[in-house]
Structure formats: C-alpha cells, structure tokens
Design an enzyme around this catalytic site. Structure first.
Site, mmCIF file in Angstrom:
data_model
loop_
_atom_site.group_PDB
_atom_site.id
_atom_site.type_symbol
_atom_site.label_atom_id
_atom_site.label_comp_id
_atom_site.label_asym_id
_atom_site.label_seq_id
_atom_site.Cartn_x
_atom_site.Cartn_y
_atom_site.Cartn_z
ATOM 1 N N THR A 170 9.274 42.194 3.496
ATOM 2 C CA THR A 170 9.890 43.467 3.113
ATOM 3 C C THR A 170 9.366 44.604 3.993
ATOM 4 O O THR A 170 8.179 44.651 4.315
ATOM 5 C CB THR A 170 9.589 43.757 1.633
ATOM 6 N N CYS A 230 10.880 30.463 1.564
ATOM 7 C CA CYS A 230 9.604 30.794 0.900
ATOM 8 C C CYS A 230 9.877 31.530 -0.400
ATOM 9 O O CYS A 230 9.246 31.265 -1.430
ATOM 10 C CB CYS A 230 8.732 31.679 1.792
ATOM 11 N N LEU A 278 4.580 46.956 -32.187
ATOM 12 C CA LEU A 278 3.196 47.369 -32.365
ATOM 13 C C LEU A 278 3.057 48.865 -32.611
ATOM 14 O O LEU A 278 1.936 49.372 -32.732
ATOM 15 C CB LEU A 278 2.340 46.931 -31.173
ATOM 16 N N GLU A 323 10.860 39.944 -5.425
ATOM 17 C CA GLU A 323 11.438 38.599 -5.247
ATOM 18 C C GLU A 323 12.920 38.565 -5.611
ATOM 19 O O GLU A 323 13.404 37.598 -6.187
ATOM 20 C CB GLU A 323 10.668 37.590 -6.106
ATOM 21 N N THR A 345 15.872 41.595 -6.790
ATOM 22 C CA THR A 345 16.148 42.335 -8.013
ATOM 23 C C THR A 345 17.177 41.572 -8.843
ATOM 24 O O THR A 345 17.816 40.631 -8.371
ATOM 25 C CB THR A 345 16.743 43.720 -7.689
#
Lengths: 259, 392
Positions: B139, B245, B345, B370, B372
């Site tokens: 990138t 990759c 929570l 990796e 969007t």
C-alpha cells in the site's frame, strides 16, 4: 533416568458439574483436561529428564475407557507427550467411571512393574474431580517404594532426591531414596503450555496398551447429590477491632492467607 | 485463570482433528497466560506499545508461518489449524494476530512462494522462530485499494537495484529487520527483500491511532535504497504476486475476527448475566436477549464460513472470491458484534477494564485493511457478473 507420570482426565475447572440421576456426573458438555497437578508433575518430570541427559525417558500412564469417544485417557496421554514426554501407556478399562482408587493404583503398579526398573513415579497430589488423594500413596505401597506427598520442590542427585513438601505452616526438606513416588503440588513446576511443534510430534509418539485384569470394585459410588448451598457470609465485627479476628479466620479457616 | 468460554453452537469441534483442537487449546492458554490474565494487553493498548518479546514468544509457540513445511523450520500444519491459531490470537487482541498475519502470510509466504531456495533457507527458519521480523510494503499513500497504481520504482543498477518510493500503513514497519517491498520495474511489479538498515530506508511510526494500539504501524520511505541481486524474489512477477499474499492474509483474518467476536460475546453474556437492574439480571430482558442472539448468530455463521473455507484451502479448492466472501462477511459481522457488545456493557463498555471497546476500536482497522468491505463486494460482483467494476 526412567520416570513415569500417571495422569487422569478431569473436568475443566471452569466446567459446570451437573449431578443427579445416577452415580456419575453428566458428562454432556463437560470438557475434560489434564489435571492441573498432573500437568505440573509432567513438566517437572520432563525437566528432570532433560537435565539427566541421554538414555532418560518420561513415560505417561493413564487408565481409561477406550471406547468413550476417542478415549479421554488417550488424549491426556497425548497432552503429556505434547509437553515433551517420550511415550505413553494406556490401560483400557471399560468400567473406568466406577473404578475405586485402589484398583487404579493396582493397575498403574502392574503397568509400571511390567516396564522393569524405574527411578521416579509422579502423580498429581489429587484429582481435582473426586479429590480422593489416594492413588499416589497406594501406588507407592504396591510398588514397595517411599512416597512423598504434596511436593513443591525436587532435586535429584544420583540415587537420592532432595524433596521439599508443603506441610502445615512450614516447608519440609527431605532426603529420599530413589526409586520413589512423588505427588505433585502446584508449585513443583511452572505451568507449561505445549509448543505447537510438540503437539504435532506427539501424534507420532508411541502409546502402548497394557491389559489389566480389573478386580471387582472394593467400593463404589452409589449416589451423587449437589453440594450444600454455601452458608451465608459471616460478620465478625465492625471497625478496626474486628481485623484480628478476620485475619485469623482468613488464615486458619479460609486458608486464604499464608503469613 | 481465565474463565473464557468459546462458542460451539453447531458442534463444529466434532469436525476438527484432535491435533487441531490441541493446537487451538495451546494458543488459547498462551494468550490467557501472557496477555489476558495479567492484563498485559490492556496495558499495551493503553500505552500504545508493542510487546517487544511477542515475536520470539510467538516463534517459540510455533504460530509464525505454521503451514509452511518443517524443512524450513515451520510446522506443516493444516490451514484450519492456522485459522484456529489466528482466532485465538485475535481473541486476545487484533494487534497480536496482525503481527502473526504479517510475519507469516504476508512475508514468509512470498519468500516461500516466490523466493529462491537460498532465500528460503536463509530467511524462513529465523522468521519462524521470531528472530527476524518482517513487514510487507504494498500500500502507498496515494494507492490503497488500487495497489496496481503504485509509484515505488526499482531501477537496475549494475547487477543490483535502486528502489525509490514510499509505502503506508505498514504493520511491523518500525520493528522489522527486513521489508518485502513491491515495486515497479521496467517490465513488471516485482518483490524485493530489503534490509531495513539499508542506507536510504526509514520507517517512521504512524502515531495517534485509535485502533491496533498494541501493534506498530509505520510509513516506509525508500530513498535511493541500493540492494544486491539477491534481494529480488526471483519468481515474483505482476500484481498477482502481492495479491496472492493478500489472499493468504485475508484467509487468516476470516478466522481471526471470530476470536474477537468470541471475546466480546463471552464478556457480554457474562456481564448481562451478572448485572442486575430492576431486580432482574440484564440478560432476562427481551431487548438484551435480542442483542445476544444477534451476536451469537453472526458469530456462529462466521464459524461455519471459516471452517468450510479452511477445508477448501486444505483441499486446494479455495479461490480468491471464497476468501473475499469470508473477509467481507466476517469482518462486517465482527464490527456489528463489537458494537452490540459495547452497547450491552453500558457505560462500563467504554472503559478498558472490559475488552469490548478495545475490540470495537481494533475491528475498524481489520474491517478496512486487507481489502475494504467495498473492494470485496466488487471482487464478488466481478465473479458473479464477469464485469470488474473497479477496472476502467
């Protein structure tokens, strides 16, 4: 050095035990693991073997039902192999769930005698499920060797070992002749988790089967009931005046303080 | 001891081998002991620090490049086992998993796939042990979703190369010993193994992240960086090489985010079970149950996808669009689960005494990097229609 480690599958301590409807717990949804004391025993045994060098070995031994699933006993042997033990011995027992400690000790003793000479046999101080605390001392008696219980430290020098054991309010240091049986406390070794490479290797290590003629049970569990509800908390007093009594109770009754 | 309980609604454990289960358990215990029980991960997250001993510890455990063969110091583990490892690391924190993803899938994989035998023997065992840390430079500041537009160049210089350009959002950048840098040569895009101590190479850290705070993210600057001929990955060629990759790393993310979902769900279920309002446990209220059920359903569906994907990968049948499906679905699910967990929570959910907010913040990065959600949507769109909407 030849070292045996006797292990037992026990429910994960985080598991919720369900009782009722029989003399054994409901195993549905319960995850079985290597007992925490067994695991420390195994770690110590492996460290001793590594220090002793060539020709030493650690053998994991467990009795269990070979037909239940893929046999929890076999899996626990594999757990010990994954920590680095060399091989395993499985003693099949189709009635394992109803077996009393003396019978288990007899089976373990027979399997170990069948292997010839040995230097050390480890068990956990207790199985965290039935908490009988029995197998280690019984095994030592059957093997005709000394037994040191609740061991928190161990060094081997030739044919003797210097052993530390946790007694009430003190640590005893003993000199003991080998061979002997050691029941492990938590502090005997640091907790180890298996390396992934060892898990893969463990699958290729040998697990032999040792057949044993199981005697009729000397005693058996006839009923299980849930433990009583814990008693409500106790108020020992108010303000600073209550502190000595609180400390005394925490130390003597709850055993939460060790000073 | 952590009381964490995983989710296995559809008895998927029955479809795992003993070996896979044992490896999952080992990584789970590792994460508990090293990061959860001692609250180390909260401390790193709060301070924005990377656990410097992580590479070596993960190397000892065996989770770095574990699917590569043992002749290179790896394990030869199944892809499902690898997925479970990533799940367990991310159950601790996305930063832990990100480190392992980059080291294994983005750096060891290309050396294994596009490298010479000499490169493999030299780098892979050290990388598997965590002694040598790597980062992956694809990138660029102006080229994120469109890596083919890269401006980084490699020009022949005698028998070596000179590299110029910059890379952005590089996990492990500032701690790496080597960088796998993708650059345009006169002919094609090629991969290079660049030592980070080479003159002209720098990796300034990107500060101020609200996400992946326990992970190092850097810019890579290459100014007339000279490397020898041995730096080139000889079998790399074209954009396809780095994309291969990414497929590997994305596969790990499909599993990783399940860990994040499990951590959040486990915490939310316990919290709502033990907190009492209006004289009843929170979890006895219909609106709370709805949220718990939504979280659990997303988590369970994500597990089904991951396991099927993993088996396809082990059988050699996995395609990049299968991975796009998994990455797109599971990251979106994890984002939703983290948000619902945070809501359950209440005010406690915004403090780092609990895990939900950390996972919620982390997942924003994982959702984005990796590929969007949009890019994976278009990859699937291209597969279904035959029209690649992202090509001019």
């Amino acid at each position: 050095m030849k070292i045996f480690v006797c292990v037992k599958p026990v429910p994960d301590t985080a598991a919720k035990i369900k009782v009722g409807g029989g003399a054994s717990i409901d195993p549905a949804g319960v995850k079985f693991v290597l007992g925490p004391y067994d695991s420390r025993a195994a770690s110590k045994a492996i460290a001793l073997r590594d220090a002793a060098g060539d020709g030493s070995e650690v053998v994991a031994v467990a009795a269990g039902n070979p037909n239940k699933g893929e046999s929890e006993a076999r899996k626990r042997i594999k757990d010990v192999l994954a920590l680095g033990a060399d091989r395993g011995i499985l003693i099949p027992d189709e009635s394992y769930e109803n077996r009393d400690p003396l019978a288990v000790a007899k089976a373990l003793a027979a399997a170990i005698k069948n292997e010839g000479e040995f230097d050390l046999v480890f068990t956990g101080r207790q199985a965290v499920d039935d908490q009988a605390f029995s197998v280690g001392p019984m095994l030592a008696t059957l093997l005709g060797v000394p037994c040191v219980t609740d061991v928190v430290g161990l060094e081997v020098d030739g044919k003797t070992a210097t052993v530390k054991r946790a007694a009430e309010g003190r640590v005893e240091v003993l000199s003991v002749n080998l061979p002997c049986v050691i029941t492990a406390q938590r502090d005997l070794a640091e907790e180890q988790y298996p390396k992934l490479k060892e898990i893969l290797k463990a699958n290729k290590k040998k697990i032999d089967t040792f057949s044993f003629e199981w005697p009729a049970p000397a005693y058996r569990v006839t009923e299980l009931s849930p433990p009583p509800e814990p008693a409500a908390g106790k108020i020992v007093g108010e303000g600073p005046d209550a502190v000595p009594e609180l400390v005394r109770l925490l130390r003597e009754e709850a055993k939460a303080l060790s000073f | 001891m952590s009381e964490f309980r995983g989710v296995d609604f559809f008895l998927l454990d029955e479809l795992l081998t003993d070996e896979e289960l044992a490896m999952r358990e080992a990584v789970r215990t590792f994460v508990d002991r090293e990061f959860i029980d001692n609250r180390a991960i909260e401390e790193h997250h709060r301070a924005g620090t990377f656990p410097r001993d992580l590479p070596q510890k993960l190397g000892e455990l065996g989770v770095l490049g574990p699917t590569l063969p043992d002749e290179y110091g790896c394990l030869g583990a199944s892809s499902v086992a690898y997925g479970l490892m990533m799940q367990e690391l991310e159950r601790g924190d996305s930063g832990l998993r990100s480190f392992a993803s980059v080291q294994g899938s983005l750096c060891m994989y290309p050396i294994y796939t596009f490298g010479s035998e000499e490169q493999k023997r030299h780098y892979l065992p050290k990388m598997a042990r965590g002694e040598l840390v790597a980062c992956f430079g694809l990138t660029e500041p102006d080229h994120g979703s469109d890596p083919g537009g890269m401006e980084t160049k490699a020009v022949r210089d005698g028998d070596g190369w000179v590299l110029n350009g910059s890379k952005m959002w590089i996990t492990n950048g500032g701690i790496a010993d080597i960088a796998i840098v993708w650059a345009k040569t006169e002919e094609d895009i090629r991969g290079f193994i660049v030592p980070t101590d080479a003159p002209g190479f720098s990796a300034p850290s990107i500060e101020g992240k609200f996400s992946l705070r326990a992970s190092v993210t850097s810019e890579l600057i290459l100014q007339d960086v000279r490397v020898g001929p041995e730096a080139l990955l000889p079998h790399s060629g074209g954009l396809k090489s780095p994309l291969m990759c990414l497929t590997q790393a994305r596969y790990g993310i499909v599993w990783g985010v399940i860990g994040s979902m499990m951590a959040v769900f486990d915490e939310a279920l316990r919290y709502t079970g033990s907190r009492t309002q209006f004289d009843r446990p929170l979890s006895s209220f219909q609106l709370v149950q709805r949220k718990l059920v939504m979280m659990h359903s997303e988590l369970t569906k994500a597990q089904l996808i991951a396991l099927r994907l993993g088996r396809l990968k082990d059988e050699g049948k996995m395609k990049h669009y299968h991975v796009s499906f998994g990455k797109r679905n599971n990251c979106k699910a994890a984002r939703e689960v983290a948000k619902l967990g945070r809501e359950l929570l209440g005010a406690n959910g915004v403090c780092d005494e609990y895990q939900v907010m950390r996972h919620l913040m982390n997942i924003e990065s994982v959702y984005t990097y990796e590929g969007t959600n949009e890019i994976h949507t278009l990859a699937l769109g291209a597969h279904l229609t035959g029209h690649a909407a992202f090509r001019g």
